[in-house]
Design a protein around this motif. Structure first.
Motif, PDB file in Angstrom:
ATOM      1  N   ARG A 271      42.737  40.487  44.934  1.00 29.80           N
ATOM      2  CA  ARG A 271      42.435  39.116  44.518  1.00 29.80           C
ATOM      3  C   ARG A 271      42.771  38.913  43.037  1.00 29.80           C
ATOM      4  NH1 ARG A 271      40.726  34.927  48.181  1.00 29.80           N
ATOM      5  NH2 ARG A 271      39.864  35.986  50.019  1.00 29.80           N
ATOM      6  N   ILE A 272      43.292  37.735  42.705  1.00 25.86           N
ATOM      7  CA  ILE A 272      43.720  37.455  41.343  1.00 25.86           C
ATOM      8  C   ILE A 272      42.544  37.546  40.362  1.00 25.86           C
ATOM      9  CG2 ILE A 272      43.481  34.947  41.623  1.00 25.86           C
ATOM     10  CD1 ILE A 272      46.172  36.800  39.533  1.00 25.86           C
ATOM     11  N   ALA A 273      41.327  37.172  40.799  1.00 27.59           N
ATOM     12  CA  ALA A 273      40.164  37.259  39.907  1.00 27.59           C
ATOM     13  C   ALA A 273      39.815  38.702  39.575  1.00 27.59           C
ATOM     14  CB  ALA A 273      38.961  36.563  40.551  1.00 27.59           C
ATOM     15  N   THR A 274      40.185  39.625  40.446  1.00 34.53           N
ATOM     16  CA  THR A 274      39.976  41.051  40.189  1.00 34.53           C
ATOM     17  C   THR A 274      41.160  41.636  39.429  1.00 34.53           C
ATOM     18  OG1 THR A 274      38.657  41.251  42.211  1.00 34.53           O
ATOM     19  CG2 THR A 274      39.545  43.291  41.287  1.00 34.53           C
ATOM     20  N   ARG A 275      42.348  41.187  39.757  1.00 30.70           N
ATOM     21  CA  ARG A 275      43.565  41.722  39.148  1.00 30.70           C
ATOM     22  C   ARG A 275      43.618  41.439  37.650  1.00 30.70           C
ATOM     23  NH1 ARG A 275      47.535  45.191  40.959  1.00 30.70           N
ATOM     24  NH2 ARG A 275      47.693  44.103  42.953  1.00 30.70           N
ATOM     25  N   LEU A 276      43.146  40.259  37.229  1.00 32.92           N
ATOM     26  CA  LEU A 276      43.211  39.890  35.819  1.00 32.92           C
ATOM     27  C   LEU A 276      42.144  40.613  35.016  1.00 32.92           C
ATOM     28  CD1 LEU A 276      43.867  36.055  36.103  1.00 32.92           C
ATOM     29  CD2 LEU A 276      45.467  37.791  35.276  1.00 32.92           C
ATOM     30  N   VAL A 292      55.331  25.305  37.777  1.00 29.64           N
ATOM     31  CA  VAL A 292      56.711  25.773  37.923  1.00 29.64           C
ATOM     32  C   VAL A 292      57.235  25.434  39.316  1.00 29.64           C
ATOM     33  CG1 VAL A 292      56.329  27.624  36.266  1.00 29.64           C
ATOM     34  CG2 VAL A 292      56.091  28.111  38.714  1.00 29.64           C
ATOM     35  N   GLY A 293      58.566  25.481  39.462  1.00 30.95           N
ATOM     36  CA  GLY A 293      59.185  25.132  40.727  1.00 30.95           C
ATOM     37  C   GLY A 293      58.752  26.052  41.850  1.00 30.95           C
ATOM     38  N   GLY A 294      58.870  25.540  43.085  1.00 29.82           N
ATOM     39  CA  GLY A 294      58.509  26.322  44.257  1.00 29.82           C
ATOM     40  C   GLY A 294      57.546  25.574  45.155  1.00 29.82           C
ATOM     41  N   VAL A 295      57.199  26.233  46.269  1.00 33.56           N
ATOM     42  CA  VAL A 295      56.241  25.692  47.234  1.00 33.56           C
ATOM     43  C   VAL A 295      54.977  26.538  47.131  1.00 33.56           C
ATOM     44  CG1 VAL A 295      55.813  25.186  49.661  1.00 33.56           C
ATOM     45  CG2 VAL A 295      58.133  24.968  48.746  1.00 33.56           C
ATOM     46  N   PRO A 296      53.933  26.045  46.464  1.00 34.38           N
ATOM     47  CA  PRO A 296      52.783  26.897  46.163  1.00 34.38           C
ATOM     48  C   PRO A 296      51.777  26.994  47.306  1.00 34.38           C
ATOM     49  CG  PRO A 296      52.514  24.759  45.116  1.00 34.38           C
ATOM     50  CD  PRO A 296      53.853  24.735  45.804  1.00 34.38           C
ATOM     51  N   SER A 297      51.051  28.120  47.301  1.00 29.41           N
ATOM     52  CA  SER A 297      49.947  28.290  48.250  1.00 29.41           C
ATOM     53  C   SER A 297      48.737  28.844  47.522  1.00 29.41           C
ATOM     54  CB  SER A 297      50.343  29.229  49.396  1.00 29.41           C
ATOM     55  OG  SER A 297      50.532  30.552  48.932  1.00 29.41           O
ATOM     56  N   ILE A 298      47.564  28.492  48.036  1.00 29.90           N
ATOM     57  CA  ILE A 298      46.286  28.993  47.545  1.00 29.90           C
ATOM     58  C   ILE A 298      45.688  29.865  48.635  1.00 29.90           C
ATOM     59  CG2 ILE A 298      43.983  28.388  46.715  1.00 29.90           C
ATOM     60  CD1 ILE A 298      46.234  27.437  44.867  1.00 29.90           C
ATOM     61  N   TYR A 299      45.385  31.105  48.342  1.00 29.33           N
ATOM     62  CA  TYR A 299      44.762  31.975  49.330  1.00 29.33           C
ATOM     63  C   TYR A 299      43.274  31.652  49.388  1.00 29.33           C
ATOM     64  CZ  TYR A 299      43.455  36.240  51.844  1.00 29.33           C
ATOM     65  OH  TYR A 299      42.971  37.126  52.774  1.00 29.33           O
ATOM     66  N   PHE A 304      37.440  29.760  44.637  1.00 31.03           N
ATOM     67  CA  PHE A 304      36.072  30.078  44.237  1.00 31.03           C
ATOM     68  C   PHE A 304      36.022  31.346  43.379  1.00 31.03           C
ATOM     69  CE2 PHE A 304      35.606  28.377  48.726  1.00 31.03           C
ATOM     70  CZ  PHE A 304      35.353  27.071  48.318  1.00 31.03           C
ATOM     71  N   ALA A 305      37.196  31.841  42.979  1.00 28.17           N
ATOM     72  CA  ALA A 305      37.303  33.074  42.194  1.00 28.17           C
ATOM     73  C   ALA A 305      36.716  34.268  42.939  1.00 28.17           C
ATOM     74  CB  ALA A 305      36.653  32.913  40.828  1.00 28.17           C
ATOM     75  N   PHE A 306      36.957  34.316  44.237  1.00 26.88           N
ATOM     76  CA  PHE A 306      36.563  35.505  45.004  1.00 26.88           C
ATOM     77  C   PHE A 306      37.188  36.749  44.378  1.00 26.88           C
ATOM     78  CE2 PHE A 306      35.496  34.076  49.632  1.00 26.88           C
ATOM     79  CZ  PHE A 306      34.492  33.254  49.147  1.00 26.88           C
ATOM     80  N   GLU A 307      36.464  37.862  44.473  1.00 26.84           N
ATOM     81  CA  GLU A 307      36.988  39.133  44.009  1.00 26.84           C
ATOM     82  C   GLU A 307      37.230  40.061  45.194  1.00 26.84           C
ATOM     83  OE1 GLU A 307      34.508  40.756  40.979  1.00 26.84           O
ATOM     84  OE2 GLU A 307      34.906  39.115  39.574  1.00 26.84           O
ATOM     85  N   GLY A 308      38.053  41.080  45.000  1.00 29.99           N
ATOM     86  CA  GLY A 308      38.318  42.031  46.072  1.00 29.99           C
ATOM     87  C   GLY A 308      39.528  42.877  45.740  1.00 29.99           C
ATOM     88  N   VAL A 309      39.424  44.166  46.035  1.00 26.27           N
ATOM     89  CA  VAL A 309      40.502  45.108  45.750  1.00 26.27           C
ATOM     90  C   VAL A 309      41.182  45.514  47.050  1.00 26.27           C
ATOM     91  CG1 VAL A 309      41.066  47.404  44.854  1.00 26.27           C
ATOM     92  CG2 VAL A 309      39.330  46.001  43.699  1.00 26.27           C
ATOM     93  N   LYS A 310      42.498  45.462  47.059  1.00 27.94           N
ATOM     94  CA  LYS A 310      43.303  45.978  48.165  1.00 27.94           C
ATOM     95  C   LYS A 310      43.427  47.488  47.980  1.00 27.94           C
ATOM     96  CE  LYS A 310      47.099  46.501  50.892  1.00 27.94           C
ATOM     97  NZ  LYS A 310      47.253  46.201  52.309  1.00 27.94           N
ATOM     98  N   VAL A 331      29.388  28.405  50.118  1.00 21.95           N
ATOM     99  CA  VAL A 331      30.107  29.436  49.376  1.00 21.95           C
ATOM    100  C   VAL A 331      29.717  29.392  47.895  1.00 21.95           C
ATOM    101  CG1 VAL A 331      32.375  30.288  48.674  1.00 21.95           C
ATOM    102  CG2 VAL A 331      32.066  29.336  50.948  1.00 21.95           C
ATOM    103  N   PRO A 332      29.331  30.526  47.309  1.00 21.55           N
ATOM    104  CA  PRO A 332      29.105  30.541  45.854  1.00 21.55           C
ATOM    105  C   PRO A 332      30.368  30.102  45.122  1.00 21.55           C
ATOM    106  CG  PRO A 332      28.294  32.565  46.869  1.00 21.55           C
ATOM    107  CD  PRO A 332      29.062  31.831  47.930  1.00 21.55           C
ATOM    108  N   GLY A 333      30.208  29.207  44.187  1.00 21.70           N
ATOM    109  CA  GLY A 333      31.362  28.699  43.450  1.00 21.70           C
ATOM    110  C   GLY A 333      31.871  27.375  43.970  1.00 21.70           C
ATOM    111  N   HIS A 334      31.384  26.930  45.147  1.00 10.05           N
ATOM    112  CA  HIS A 334      31.807  25.629  45.656  1.00 10.05           C
ATOM    113  C   HIS A 334      31.299  24.540  44.712  1.00 10.05           C
ATOM    114  CE1 HIS A 334      31.784  21.961  48.146  1.00 10.05           C
ATOM    115  NE2 HIS A 334      32.816  22.523  48.746  1.00 10.05           N
TER     116      HIS A 334
END
Length: 427
Positions: A271-276, A292-299, A304-310, A331-334
């Motif tokens: 998760r990006i909140a964990t990666r940063l 920036v250009g492109g077709v964006p997606s939100i996981y 909600f700034a979920f955390e998690g390590v792959k 959800v916490p953060g909603h």
């Protein structure tokens, strides 16, 4: 502009989202659980976030995690039946939301009936040519058997699966492990699919390589932009905007051919909140994604700034694929600051749909300060970022810049950005 140029996807991993069992029950013993309705209950959240597309992870019958498919024509009983999927598609369509399915066509689970037939009959199986002589598996995963893409019947099968579900109302396909499949196979399939569904959006999962060349050879509309994903979090963690600027130059080259699928998170990465390293950089990362250009997606959950390590182990995806409650408000953060920031920045994106093809030009570039413009024809925005602990003075082309998001003191040819600050401006 075609509809995909307006798409902003909310990406869901269904089996995790609904809290499904880790392993599927025996075929004859499995009564469908109508859990896809749980996702339908989040459609208003998706729309309220500013998204207009629902990108579903695997929904077809599989043995465990969905990427070991055993029946591409059957909804996984842990999620429901075909009626449940079609209701979800209809409900999404009623809210103006497009639906993307995840197609796993590089490999199958060992319970896939053609492979089971080969396992039972060997060379006498009518499906023997569907698989390689050595019955190879995918990237060392013993339960994932690779299809033989040189066999014309495999191309026929994949084409039929894709058109089957397009006929039932989906709008496109994410093609899993597309990098592992020969480009000429994809070209055969995509040409056939487009002959019947010219508006379908087809995006291939590609980790690295010649993205633009692959798009041209395969007939895909887009591929996953992992280069930019890595550059965003890495440049923020290392306080090295030079890495991001280099990636954006490469990104500009891709935009001459196609609009890459951009993201900060998905079902396969930490998760990006964990990666940063610094939580305050979540805002900078999202600003970059949305300008920036492109077709964006939100996981799902990143808003909600979920955390998690792959982790690279059995069950190592669990932390990044958690169950969600039935109601978004639970959800916490909603409704919190990061959720609202997503709404605000997605709103900026929706008001400037031309950003899908916009090229980026750097103006001020240091380790911790970055200003750039994004342009497409006469349209232009200015973006200023500062990850440092002191105010940063940055330049922009001369214009009457007006701040539309964030916080910075703009002048006719630049801005002063507060510590750890950012802003977006219109000329």
């Amino acid at each position: 502009m075609r509809w995909p140029d307006h798409a902003i996807w909310w990406h869901v991993y269904p089996l995790g989202f609904v809290g499904a069992e880790r392993e599927a029950a025996e075929r004859d013993a499995s009564a469908p659980e109508p859990r896809l309705g749980r996702i339908a209950g989040w459609l208003d959240h998706l729309v309220g976030l500013g998204c207009n597309g629902l990108a579903l992870g695997p929904v077809f019958a599989s043995e465990t995690h969905g990427y070991d498919t055993v029946d591409h024509y059957r909804v996984d009983p842990r999620l429901g039946g075909e009626g449940d999927l079609r209701r979800l598609i209809d409900e999404a369509s009623g809210k103006g939301v497009r639906v993307l399915l995840d197609g796993v066509f590089n490999h199958v689970g060992r319970g896939f009936p053609p492979f089971a037939d080969v396992a039972a009959k060997g060379e006498g199986s009518a499906y023997r040519k569907w698989f390689h002589d050595d019955l190879r598996t995918f990237e060392g995963h013993d339960r994932l058997v690779t299809l033989n893409h040189a066999e014309p019947e495999v191309a026929d099968y994949v084409t039929d699966v894709m058109t089957h579900w397009l006929e039932r109302g989906v709008d496109g396909w994410r093609l899993d492990a597309a990098y592992a499949v020969p480009a000429d196979f994809w070209r055969t399939v995509t040409d056939r699919v487009r002959a019947r569904f010219p508006d379908a959006w087809l995006v291939g999962e590609v980790i690295h390589g010649d993205y633009a060349g692959l798009v041209e050879r395969t007939g895909f509309d887009s591929v996953t932009q992992y280069e930019l994903w890595k550059a965003i979090w890495s440049s923020l963690n290392d306080r090295n905007f030079f890495e991001l600027a280099h990636a954006l130059d490469r990104h500009n080259g891709m935009l001459a051919t196609f609009a890459p699928q951009t993201f900060l998170g998905n079902h396969d990465v930490t998760r990006i909140a964990t990666r940063l390293t610094e939580r305050r950089d979540l805002a900078h990362a999202l600003v970059i994604l949305m300008t920036v250009g492109g077709v964006p997606s939100i996981y799902a959950g990143d808003e909600f700034a979920f955390e998690g390590v792959k982790e690279e182990r059995e069950g190592g995806d669990d932390a990044i694929r958690p169950p969600f409650p039935a109601r978004p408000g639970d959800v916490p953060g909603h409704g919190g600051a990061h959720h609202r920031l997503h709404q605000d920045l997605i709103g900026v994106r929706r008001r400037h749909p031309w950003l899908v093809r916009a090229r980026t030009t750097a103006h001020t570039l240091t380790n911790t300060a970055f200003s750039y413009t994004v342009e497409d024809g006469p349209e232009r925005l200015g973006v200023v970022l500062n990850t440092g602990g002191e105010p940063a003075k940055v330049s922009l082309p001369a214009a009457g810049w007006t701040c539309v998001a964030g916080d910075a003191a703009f002048t006719g040819d630049g801005a002063v950005v507060p510590p750890a600050g950012w802003a977006i401006a219109e000329p």
